[in-house]
Scaffold this motif. Structure first.
Motif, PDB file in Angstrom:
ATOM      1  N   THR A  45       0.774  -1.357  -0.075  1.00 55.33           N
ATOM      2  CA  THR A  45      -0.141   0.033  -0.052  1.00 55.33           C
ATOM      3  C   THR A  45       0.844   1.329  -0.186  1.00 55.33           C
ATOM      4  O   THR A  45       0.243   2.294   0.131  1.00 55.33           O
ATOM      5  N   ILE A  46       2.260   1.060   0.149  1.00 51.91           N
ATOM      6  CA  ILE A  46       3.212   2.212   0.148  1.00 51.91           C
ATOM      7  C   ILE A  46       3.921   2.255  -1.128  1.00 51.91           C
ATOM      8  O   ILE A  46       4.477   1.486  -1.657  1.00 51.91           O
ATOM      9  N   PRO A  47       3.726   3.484  -1.833  1.00 57.72           N
ATOM     10  CA  PRO A  47       4.634   3.914  -3.003  1.00 57.72           C
ATOM     11  C   PRO A  47       6.104   3.740  -2.610  1.00 57.72           C
ATOM     12  O   PRO A  47       6.424   4.406  -1.453  1.00 57.72           O
ATOM     13  N   LEU A  48       6.961   3.171  -3.336  1.00 58.21           N
ATOM     14  CA  LEU A  48       8.139   3.065  -2.984  1.00 58.21           C
ATOM     15  C   LEU A  48       9.108   3.445  -4.166  1.00 58.21           C
ATOM     16  O   LEU A  48       8.818   3.516  -5.425  1.00 58.21           O
ATOM     17  N   ASP A  49      10.725   3.353  -3.806  1.00 53.85           N
ATOM     18  CA  ASP A  49      11.635   3.411  -4.697  1.00 53.85           C
ATOM     19  C   ASP A  49      12.297   2.095  -4.441  1.00 53.85           C
ATOM     20  O   ASP A  49      12.457   1.499  -3.362  1.00 53.85           O
ATOM     21  N   SER A  93       8.901   6.247  -1.641  1.00 55.04           N
ATOM     22  CA  SER A  93       8.817   6.960  -2.800  1.00 55.04           C
ATOM     23  C   SER A  93       9.525   8.234  -2.617  1.00 55.04           C
ATOM     24  O   SER A  93       9.202   9.140  -1.582  1.00 55.04           O
ATOM     25  N   GLY A  94      10.527   8.629  -3.345  1.00 55.16           N
ATOM     26  CA  GLY A  94      11.069  10.077  -3.591  1.00 55.16           C
ATOM     27  C   GLY A  94      12.448   9.931  -2.801  1.00 55.16           C
ATOM     28  O   GLY A  94      13.036  10.861  -2.615  1.00 55.16           O
ATOM     29  N   TYR A  95      12.547   8.955  -1.894  1.00 52.93           N
ATOM     30  CA  TYR A  95      13.887   9.051  -1.087  1.00 52.93           C
ATOM     31  C   TYR A  95      15.115   8.901  -1.996  1.00 52.93           C
ATOM     32  O   TYR A  95      16.115   9.769  -1.785  1.00 52.93           O
ATOM     33  N   HIS A  99      17.760  12.523  -1.698  1.00 55.14           N
ATOM     34  CA  HIS A  99      19.104  12.038  -1.190  1.00 55.14           C
ATOM     35  C   HIS A  99      20.113  11.884  -2.264  1.00 55.14           C
ATOM     36  O   HIS A  99      21.361  11.624  -1.950  1.00 55.14           O
ATOM     37  N   GLY A 100      19.865  12.227  -3.393  1.00 57.33           N
ATOM     38  CA  GLY A 100      20.833  12.202  -4.564  1.00 57.33           C
ATOM     39  C   GLY A 100      21.599  10.958  -4.983  1.00 57.33           C
ATOM     40  O   GLY A 100      22.628  10.780  -5.304  1.00 57.33           O
ATOM     41  N   ILE A 101      20.753   9.763  -4.583  1.00 55.34           N
ATOM     42  CA  ILE A 101      21.025   8.499  -5.004  1.00 55.34           C
ATOM     43  C   ILE A 101      20.803   8.388  -6.441  1.00 55.34           C
ATOM     44  O   ILE A 101      19.504   8.515  -7.060  1.00 55.34           O
TER      45      ILE A 101
END
Length: 114
Positions: A45-49, A93-95, A99-101
């Motif tokens: 249920t959580i959007p992720l990277d 999502s967005g991490y 954080h420039g990864i």
């Protein structure tokens, strides 16, 4: 704060059925050997990277802002590594962007705490 998913059952469950993931937290999938992998978001249920990392700790691919796949959906999209990897790190999502990864960055392991 990283949770480990090392066994097959931990990897199948992943982050399913969670309502949230704390900031600066994630789940690290560790495979026994380097291989192409694919993930889906069924019951997540959580959007992720998704950060795909090879055996040399180099980021090979980042799949950003992967949307949840509703429980009532029969078929969900698959997200592939596009090559052999040994680790996949799932974060909010967005991490990655905040954080420039980016691909080809190297992961630097933290020293063990005594």
């Amino acid at each position: 704060n990283i949770e480990l998913a090392q066994t097959q059952s931990e990897q199948i469950k992943g982050l399913m059925n969670r309502d949230s993931l704390e900031e600066d937290s994630g789940m690290l999938f560790i495979f026994k050997e380097s291989k192409p992998v694919s993930f889906w978001m069924k019951n997540t249920t959580i959007p992720l990277d998704m950060i795909f990392i090879d055996e040399n700790l180099t980021i090979q691919k980042i799949q950003e802002n992967v949307k949840p796949c509703a429980k009532e959906t029969i078929l969900c999209d698959f997200y592939k590594s596009e090559g052999p990897v040994m680790y996949v790190l799932e974060v909010n999502s967005g991490y990655s962007k905040s954080h420039g990864i980016k691909p080809l960055d190297k992961i630097v392991p933290m020293p063990a705490i005594s």
